[in-house]
Design a protein around this motif. Structure first.
Motif, PDB file in Angstrom:
ATOM      1  N   LEU A  45       1.059   0.584  -7.226  1.00  0.00           N
ATOM      2  CA  LEU A  45       0.957  -0.475  -6.222  1.00  0.00           C
ATOM      3  C   LEU A  45       0.963   0.098  -4.810  1.00  0.00           C
ATOM      4  O   LEU A  45       0.231  -0.389  -3.934  1.00  0.00           O
ATOM      5  CB  LEU A  45       2.111  -1.466  -6.387  1.00  0.00           C
ATOM      6  N   GLU A  46       1.780   1.115  -4.592  1.00  0.00           N
ATOM      7  CA  GLU A  46       1.833   1.734  -3.269  1.00  0.00           C
ATOM      8  C   GLU A  46       0.497   2.371  -2.905  1.00  0.00           C
ATOM      9  O   GLU A  46       0.047   2.279  -1.755  1.00  0.00           O
ATOM     10  CB  GLU A  46       2.956   2.770  -3.219  1.00  0.00           C
ATOM     11  N   ARG A  47      -0.144   3.003  -3.883  1.00  0.00           N
ATOM     12  CA  ARG A  47      -1.455   3.606  -3.601  1.00  0.00           C
ATOM     13  C   ARG A  47      -2.483   2.537  -3.263  1.00  0.00           C
ATOM     14  O   ARG A  47      -3.259   2.685  -2.308  1.00  0.00           O
ATOM     15  CB  ARG A  47      -1.920   4.424  -4.813  1.00  0.00           C
ATOM     16  N   GLN A  48      -2.499   1.457  -4.010  1.00  0.00           N
ATOM     17  CA  GLN A  48      -3.447   0.387  -3.715  1.00  0.00           C
ATOM     18  C   GLN A  48      -3.097  -0.338  -2.424  1.00  0.00           C
ATOM     19  O   GLN A  48      -3.990  -0.791  -1.700  1.00  0.00           O
ATOM     20  CB  GLN A  48      -3.475  -0.604  -4.888  1.00  0.00           C
ATOM     21  N   LEU A  49      -1.797  -0.429  -2.138  1.00  0.00           N
ATOM     22  CA  LEU A  49      -1.380  -1.055  -0.885  1.00  0.00           C
ATOM     23  C   LEU A  49      -1.859  -0.244   0.315  1.00  0.00           C
ATOM     24  O   LEU A  49      -2.383  -0.809   1.297  1.00  0.00           O
ATOM     25  CB  LEU A  49       0.145  -1.194  -0.857  1.00  0.00           C
ATOM     26  N   THR A  50      -1.706   1.082   0.231  1.00  0.00           N
ATOM     27  CA  THR A  50      -2.177   1.943   1.326  1.00  0.00           C
ATOM     28  C   THR A  50      -3.683   1.811   1.514  1.00  0.00           C
ATOM     29  O   THR A  50      -4.186   1.694   2.637  1.00  0.00           O
ATOM     30  CB  THR A  50      -1.814   3.406   1.037  1.00  0.00           C
ATOM     31  N   SER A  51      -4.421   1.823   0.400  1.00  0.00           N
ATOM     32  CA  SER A  51      -5.870   1.695   0.466  1.00  0.00           C
ATOM     33  C   SER A  51      -6.274   0.346   1.050  1.00  0.00           C
ATOM     34  O   SER A  51      -7.164   0.264   1.909  1.00  0.00           O
ATOM     35  CB  SER A  51      -6.470   1.876  -0.924  1.00  0.00           C
ATOM     36  N   LEU A  52      -5.598  -0.718   0.588  1.00  0.00           N
ATOM     37  CA  LEU A  52      -5.949  -2.053   1.057  1.00  0.00           C
ATOM     38  C   LEU A  52      -5.559  -2.243   2.524  1.00  0.00           C
ATOM     39  O   LEU A  52      -6.254  -2.953   3.273  1.00  0.00           O
ATOM     40  CB  LEU A  52      -5.259  -3.101   0.184  1.00  0.00           C
ATOM     41  N   ALA A  54      -4.483 -11.943   2.017  1.00  0.00           N
ATOM     42  CA  ALA A  54      -3.733 -12.607   0.952  1.00  0.00           C
ATOM     43  C   ALA A  54      -3.445 -11.640  -0.192  1.00  0.00           C
ATOM     44  O   ALA A  54      -2.332 -11.617  -0.745  1.00  0.00           O
ATOM     45  CB  ALA A  54      -4.519 -13.815   0.443  1.00  0.00           C
ATOM     46  N   SER A  55      -4.444 -10.836  -0.560  1.00  0.00           N
ATOM     47  CA  SER A  55      -4.228  -9.829  -1.603  1.00  0.00           C
ATOM     48  C   SER A  55      -3.215  -8.786  -1.158  1.00  0.00           C
ATOM     49  O   SER A  55      -2.393  -8.319  -1.956  1.00  0.00           O
ATOM     50  CB  SER A  55      -5.551  -9.157  -1.961  1.00  0.00           C
ATOM     51  N   LEU A  56      -3.265  -8.430   0.110  1.00  0.00           N
ATOM     52  CA  LEU A  56      -2.310  -7.457   0.656  1.00  0.00           C
ATOM     53  C   LEU A  56      -0.883  -7.998   0.564  1.00  0.00           C
ATOM     54  O   LEU A  56       0.036  -7.293   0.132  1.00  0.00           O
ATOM     55  CB  LEU A  56      -2.672  -7.139   2.104  1.00  0.00           C
ATOM     56  N   PHE A  57      -0.697  -9.264   0.943  1.00  0.00           N
ATOM     57  CA  PHE A  57       0.640  -9.861   0.873  1.00  0.00           C
ATOM     58  C   PHE A  57       1.128  -9.957  -0.573  1.00  0.00           C
ATOM     59  O   PHE A  57       2.314  -9.771  -0.855  1.00  0.00           O
ATOM     60  CB  PHE A  57       0.626 -11.255   1.505  1.00  0.00           C
ATOM     61  N   SER A  58       0.206 -10.266  -1.490  1.00  0.00           N
ATOM     62  CA  SER A  58       0.584 -10.370  -2.904  1.00  0.00           C
ATOM     63  C   SER A  58       1.061  -9.027  -3.440  1.00  0.00           C
ATOM     64  O   SER A  58       2.065  -8.960  -4.163  1.00  0.00           O
ATOM     65  CB  SER A  58      -0.618 -10.865  -3.710  1.00  0.00           C
ATOM     66  N   ILE A  59       0.358  -7.952  -3.104  1.00  0.00           N
ATOM     67  CA  ILE A  59       0.766  -6.621  -3.555  1.00  0.00           C
ATOM     68  C   ILE A  59       2.094  -6.231  -2.924  1.00  0.00           C
ATOM     69  O   ILE A  59       2.970  -5.651  -3.584  1.00  0.00           O
ATOM     70  CB  ILE A  59      -0.322  -5.584  -3.218  1.00  0.00           C
ATOM     71  N   LYS A  60       2.277  -6.557  -1.648  1.00  0.00           N
ATOM     72  CA  LYS A  60       3.555  -6.256  -0.982  1.00  0.00           C
ATOM     73  C   LYS A  60       4.703  -6.984  -1.666  1.00  0.00           C
ATOM     74  O   LYS A  60       5.790  -6.417  -1.871  1.00  0.00           O
ATOM     75  CB  LYS A  60       3.475  -6.663   0.492  1.00  0.00           C
TER      76      LYS A  60
END
Length: 436
Positions: free
Chosen positions: A164-171, A197-203
């Motif tokens: 999730l952290e990797r995708q969060l950084t990318s997003l 919205a996707s960024l907040f969901s991953i966070k």
């Protein structure tokens, strides 16, 4: 980490050269962590003391009852009337006057238990010691299973949060770029909002994962008896080639037989039957009266001066023949027999259930291999680059991102589930089944 904690780790980790630290965390393999767990866990250390306690009970059961000494009829003074009417005795300690009117009697007695009560108590203590050993083995097996499953859960959440952290950084990079493009009027606001919205969901997911990791870290620190606030990480927990399967040379019948022979709680149940039988034998022996022999001395209270005599006493079992306790013990034997039969059935069904669960969990990985997961990561990276270059639209990118996260999570969850099921099978059989 403070100086005391550093010293603790230097002493603790000295025998294991393979231990290392990454990003300020103590990184352990499952085998290394389990070695520390078996040596340092405070619950286990406390439970092991039950064995010497049981041995002490065996020692106590061997001892004979203490002899009893009774001194009686000692007169501390003599009145003038007693001197006129009483009988004079020879003086004491070579004196002509001292002790002529002093009376004393003494008796020493020893209880002798009949019907083998002492031997039966020793046999009962022997069974209790066996039960303590069996309980310790069951406690260890249960605690070890709990520890391993906690490590598996920790590793799942650790791996999932890393993804999730990797995708969060990318997003985040994409959202920042889109924000600049939106400010420049090159993209519409709906696309930016969808990405945010996707960024907040991953966070939000990542926050929940970190909370779970904090909770599991607390449990592992306690199980390993580490200093509080010890940061942990684990390696080589999940298989890198996804070859999860049951060793098929272990048939269900064989595993059920091994469970009957080796499972500690089933052994404990059998010992409870034996213990109740020993208690019944002891209660029957208690129906037989004990005999007490005595030797007494009387200085002047008998028709003979300086009288020495022997005696014996025994309870007459007219009213109390211990019938109530014997019946109670008989019912206890029947009760334990029923409970043992029920436990045997439970164990066999547990083995069957966990055996099937492992087979079901292993079936998930029949079509999954290293290439698939590598391709999944490669395609995710490609989709990210394509989206940055605007070669694909936001809907295509977001659909694949969500599918990627769900797929990675599913694979990690099934790895944990397989290992959990295998640990349940190990516990239910009482033997170590190696993961091939």
């Amino acid at each position: 980490m403070n100086l005391n904690n550093c010293r603790f780790f230097l002493l603790l980790l000295l025998p294991f050269a393979s231990f290392c630290q990454e990003n300020g965390k103590l990184v352990l393999s499952l085998e290394e962590a389990e070695t520390i767990f078996l040596r340092e866990n405070l619950q286990l250390l406390a439970e092991r003391l039950e064995i010497p306690k049981a041995e002490a009970e065996k020692l106590q059961a061997k001892v004979w009852p203490n002899p009893s000494l009774e001194i009686d009829e000692v007169n501390l003074w003599t009145t003038a009337y007693q001197k006129r009417t009483g009988e004079q005795l020879p003086g004491l300690f070579g004196s002509d006057s001292f002790g002529r009117f002093r009376q004393i009697s003494a008796q020493i007695s020893q209880l002798f238990e009949t019907a083998g009560k002492r031997r039966k108590r020793m046999e009962l203590a022997d069974v209790s010691a066996e039960m303590a050993q069996s309980y310790l083995e069951d406690f260890l097996s249960s605690l070890k299973t709990e520890f391993r499953k906690t490590v598996f859960s920790f590793h799942f959440h650790e791996r999932y949060s890393d993804m999730l952290e990797r995708q969060l950084t990318s997003l985040e990079n994409i959202v920042n770029a889109y924000q600049h493009q939106y400010d420049a009027g090159n993209v519409n606001k709906a696309e930016l909002i969808r990405l945010q919205a996707s960024l907040f969901s991953i966070k939000d997911d990542l926050i929940e994962e970190r909370k779970t990791i904090n909770k599991l870290t607390k449990e592992l620190v306690v199980l390993l008896n580490f200093p509080d606030n010890t940061p942990l990480s684990f390696r080589d927990v999940y298989s890198t080639d996804f070859k999860y399967q049951l060793p098929f040379n272990y048939t269900l019948d064989y595993l059920q037989e091994q469970a009957i022979l080796n499972r500690p709680d089933l052994i404990y149940s059998k010992l409870e039957v034996k213990h109740s039988q020993k208690e019944l034998a002891l209660e029957k022996a208690r129906a037989v009266p004990d005999v007490e022999f005595s030797v007494g001395y009387d200085r002047g209270g008998n028709i003979l001066q300086d009288f020495i005599g022997v005696g014996a006493s025994i309870d007459l079992p007219f009213f109390d023949r211990n019938k109530g306790n014997i019946k109670k013990a008989e019912r206890a034997v029947e009760q334990q027999n029923f409970l043992n039969q029920n436990k045997l059935l439970e164990v066999k069904e547990e083995v069957r259930q966990h055996y099937k669960n492992v087979l079901e969990a292993a079936g998930f990985f029949e079509t999954i291999n290293v290439e698939y997961t590598q391709d999944l990561d490669t395609v995710m990276n490609a989709y990210t680059e394509y989206f940055k270059l605007q070669s694909i639209n936001i809907i295509t990118y977001m659909d694949f991102l969500e599918s990627y996260i769900d797929t990675k999570k599913t694979i990690l969850e099934n790895q944990q589930e397989y290992l959990d099921d295998l640990e349940d099978l190990k516990y239910s059989t009482g033997i170590e089944i190696e993961n091939p």
